[in-house]
Design a protein around this motif. Sequence first.
Motif, PDB file in Angstrom:
ATOM      1  N   THR A   1       2.195  -6.527   8.093  1.00 26.80           N
ATOM      2  CA  THR A   1       1.910  -5.592   9.123  1.00 26.80           C
ATOM      3  C   THR A   1       0.618  -5.019   9.059  1.00 26.80           C
ATOM      4  N   THR A   2       0.182  -4.206   9.977  1.00 25.51           N
ATOM      5  CA  THR A   2      -1.055  -3.464   9.577  1.00 25.51           C
ATOM      6  C   THR A   2      -0.647  -1.786  10.117  1.00 25.51           C
ATOM      7  N   ASP A   3       0.369  -1.590  10.651  1.00 23.15           N
ATOM      8  CA  ASP A   3       0.452  -0.110  10.997  1.00 23.15           C
ATOM      9  C   ASP A   3       1.101   0.555   9.743  1.00 23.15           C
ATOM     10  N   MET A   4       0.536   1.584   9.491  1.00 23.31           N
ATOM     11  CA  MET A   4       0.941   2.484   8.214  1.00 23.31           C
ATOM     12  C   MET A   4       2.297   3.340   8.685  1.00 23.31           C
ATOM     13  N   LEU A   5       3.166   3.506   8.300  1.00 24.70           N
ATOM     14  CA  LEU A   5       4.380   4.258   8.420  1.00 24.70           C
ATOM     15  C   LEU A   5       4.440   5.278   7.480  1.00 24.70           C
ATOM     16  N   LEU A   6       5.215   6.212   8.033  1.00 20.05           N
ATOM     17  CA  LEU A   6       5.523   7.725   7.165  1.00 20.05           C
ATOM     18  C   LEU A   6       7.007   7.863   7.041  1.00 20.05           C
ATOM     19  N   VAL A   7       7.365   7.878   5.688  1.00 21.14           N
ATOM     20  CA  VAL A   7       8.894   7.887   5.323  1.00 21.14           C
ATOM     21  C   VAL A   7       9.355   9.195   4.549  1.00 21.14           C
ATOM     22  N   VAL A   8      10.216   9.958   5.322  1.00 21.19           N
ATOM     23  CA  VAL A   8      10.580  11.204   4.551  1.00 21.19           C
ATOM     24  C   VAL A   8      12.044  11.161   4.144  1.00 21.19           C
ATOM     25  N   PRO A   9      12.195  11.323   2.769  1.00 24.60           N
ATOM     26  CA  PRO A   9      13.616  10.962   2.331  1.00 24.60           C
ATOM     27  C   PRO A   9      14.427  12.393   2.424  1.00 24.60           C
ATOM     28  N   CYS A  10      15.813  12.217   2.699  1.00 22.53           N
ATOM     29  CA  CYS A  10      16.606  13.164   2.566  1.00 22.53           C
ATOM     30  C   CYS A  10      18.044  12.816   2.251  1.00 22.53           C
ATOM     31  N   SER A  11      18.662  13.576   1.836  1.00 19.94           N
ATOM     32  CA  SER A  11      20.087  13.612   1.578  1.00 19.94           C
ATOM     33  C   SER A  11      21.189  13.672   2.839  1.00 19.94           C
ATOM     34  N   LEU A  12      22.175  12.966   2.595  1.00 21.24           N
ATOM     35  CA  LEU A  12      23.221  13.078   3.863  1.00 21.24           C
ATOM     36  C   LEU A  12      23.678  14.408   3.800  1.00 21.24           C
ATOM     37  N   ALA A  13      23.852  14.954   2.828  1.00 17.90           N
ATOM     38  CA  ALA A  13      24.414  16.657   2.588  1.00 17.90           C
ATOM     39  C   ALA A  13      23.392  17.497   3.030  1.00 17.90           C
TER      40      ALA A  13
ATOM     41  N   ASP B   1       0.742  -1.129  -0.119  1.00 18.02           N
ATOM     42  CA  ASP B   1      -0.034   0.084   0.100  1.00 18.02           C
ATOM     43  C   ASP B   1       0.760   1.382  -0.025  1.00 18.02           C
ATOM     44  N   LEU B   2       2.031   1.411  -0.711  1.00 19.49           N
ATOM     45  CA  LEU B   2       2.789   2.232  -0.616  1.00 19.49           C
ATOM     46  C   LEU B   2       2.283   3.567  -1.628  1.00 19.49           C
TER      47      LEU B   2
ATOM     48  N   CYS C   1       8.012  21.295   2.879  1.00 20.79           N
ATOM     49  CA  CYS C   1       9.499  20.589   3.039  1.00 20.79           C
ATOM     50  C   CYS C   1       9.963  20.672   1.861  1.00 20.79           C
ATOM     51  N   SER C   2       9.671  21.082   0.762  1.00 25.07           N
ATOM     52  CA  SER C   2       9.939  20.987  -0.610  1.00 25.07           C
ATOM     53  C   SER C   2      10.458  19.712  -1.051  1.00 25.07           C
ATOM     54  N   ARG C   3       9.643  18.555  -0.933  1.00 21.63           N
ATOM     55  CA  ARG C   3       9.894  17.285  -1.222  1.00 21.63           C
ATOM     56  C   ARG C   3       8.754  16.339  -1.221  1.00 21.63           C
ATOM     57  N   GLY C   4       8.952  15.231  -1.399  1.00 23.07           N
ATOM     58  CA  GLY C   4       7.630  13.889  -1.436  1.00 23.07           C
ATOM     59  C   GLY C   4       8.157  13.402  -0.489  1.00 23.07           C
ATOM     60  N   ALA C   5       7.076  12.561   0.159  1.00 22.28           N
ATOM     61  CA  ALA C   5       7.369  11.418   1.179  1.00 22.28           C
ATOM     62  C   ALA C   5       6.531  10.216   0.856  1.00 22.28           C
ATOM     63  N   PHE C   6       6.497   9.377   1.631  1.00 18.29           N
ATOM     64  CA  PHE C   6       5.731   7.794   1.289  1.00 18.29           C
ATOM     65  C   PHE C   6       5.276   7.552   2.739  1.00 18.29           C
ATOM     66  N   LYS C   7       3.997   6.767   2.420  1.00 19.02           N
ATOM     67  CA  LYS C   7       3.093   6.300   3.573  1.00 19.02           C
ATOM     68  C   LYS C   7       2.928   4.784   3.107  1.00 19.02           C
ATOM     69  N   GLY C   8       3.127   3.867   3.861  1.00 20.20           N
ATOM     70  CA  GLY C   8       2.940   2.440   3.537  1.00 20.20           C
ATOM     71  C   GLY C   8       3.010   1.537   4.897  1.00 20.20           C
ATOM     72  N   ARG C   9       3.198   0.131   4.315  1.00 17.96           N
ATOM     73  CA  ARG C   9       3.042  -0.851   5.456  1.00 17.96           C
ATOM     74  C   ARG C   9       4.193  -1.762   5.230  1.00 17.96           C
ATOM     75  N   ARG C  10       4.854  -2.449   6.137  1.00 19.98           N
ATOM     76  CA  ARG C  10       5.935  -3.173   5.980  1.00 19.98           C
ATOM     77  C   ARG C  10       5.024  -4.395   5.600  1.00 19.98           C
ATOM     78  N   PRO C  11       5.963  -5.323   4.961  1.00 20.83           N
ATOM     79  CA  PRO C  11       5.220  -6.831   4.568  1.00 20.83           C
ATOM     80  C   PRO C  11       4.453  -7.437   5.676  1.00 20.83           C
TER      81      PRO C  11
ATOM     82  N   GLN D   1       5.167   9.493  14.958  1.00 16.74           N
ATOM     83  CA  GLN D   1       6.600   9.334  14.628  1.00 16.74           C
ATOM     84  C   GLN D   1       6.571   9.303  12.952  1.00 16.74           C
ATOM     85  N   ILE D   2       7.606   9.646  12.553  1.00 17.10           N
ATOM     86  CA  ILE D   2       7.999   9.418  11.311  1.00 17.10           C
ATOM     87  C   ILE D   2       9.405   8.821  11.170  1.00 17.10           C
TER      88      ILE D   2
END
Length: 118
Positions: free
Chosen positions: A60-72, A39-40, A48-58, A92-93
């Motif tokens: 599991t039922t909990d929806m998680l939120l992920v915000v990508p960024c660069s190390l720099a 369900d990604l 925040c000038s970016r996209g993010a993701f919402k989905g579930r680990r295989p 949490q994110i």
Amino acid sequence: MESHPSHGELSQLVEKYPQTAGSLFQTYNDLKLAQQWEDLQILDLPACSRGAFKGRRPKTTDMLLVVPCSLAESLSISWFDEAFKQLGKPSQIYLAINAEDSNIVYYKISPGIIKPPV
């Protein structure tokens, strides 16, 4: 990047936020292809000038939120505040920190100061 199959799904945000396109693309492919999240969904975080993701680990039922960024990138407390606000003030994110060598480290971020479990 344009020839990759996932580019079509990400193209709108890649064009809108070219400075974060690499971390968005890397994180999406890690979640979808390597970790096989279910369900990604792709989210837009304009403040925040970016996209993010919402989905579930295989399996599991909990929806998680992920915000990508660069190390720099340099991120501030106000940036995190905006991310939490735009994502609906979750408890949490996950911050997906992308390195130039394609490594991704996921950090769980919670609002405020939270005592770690002992």
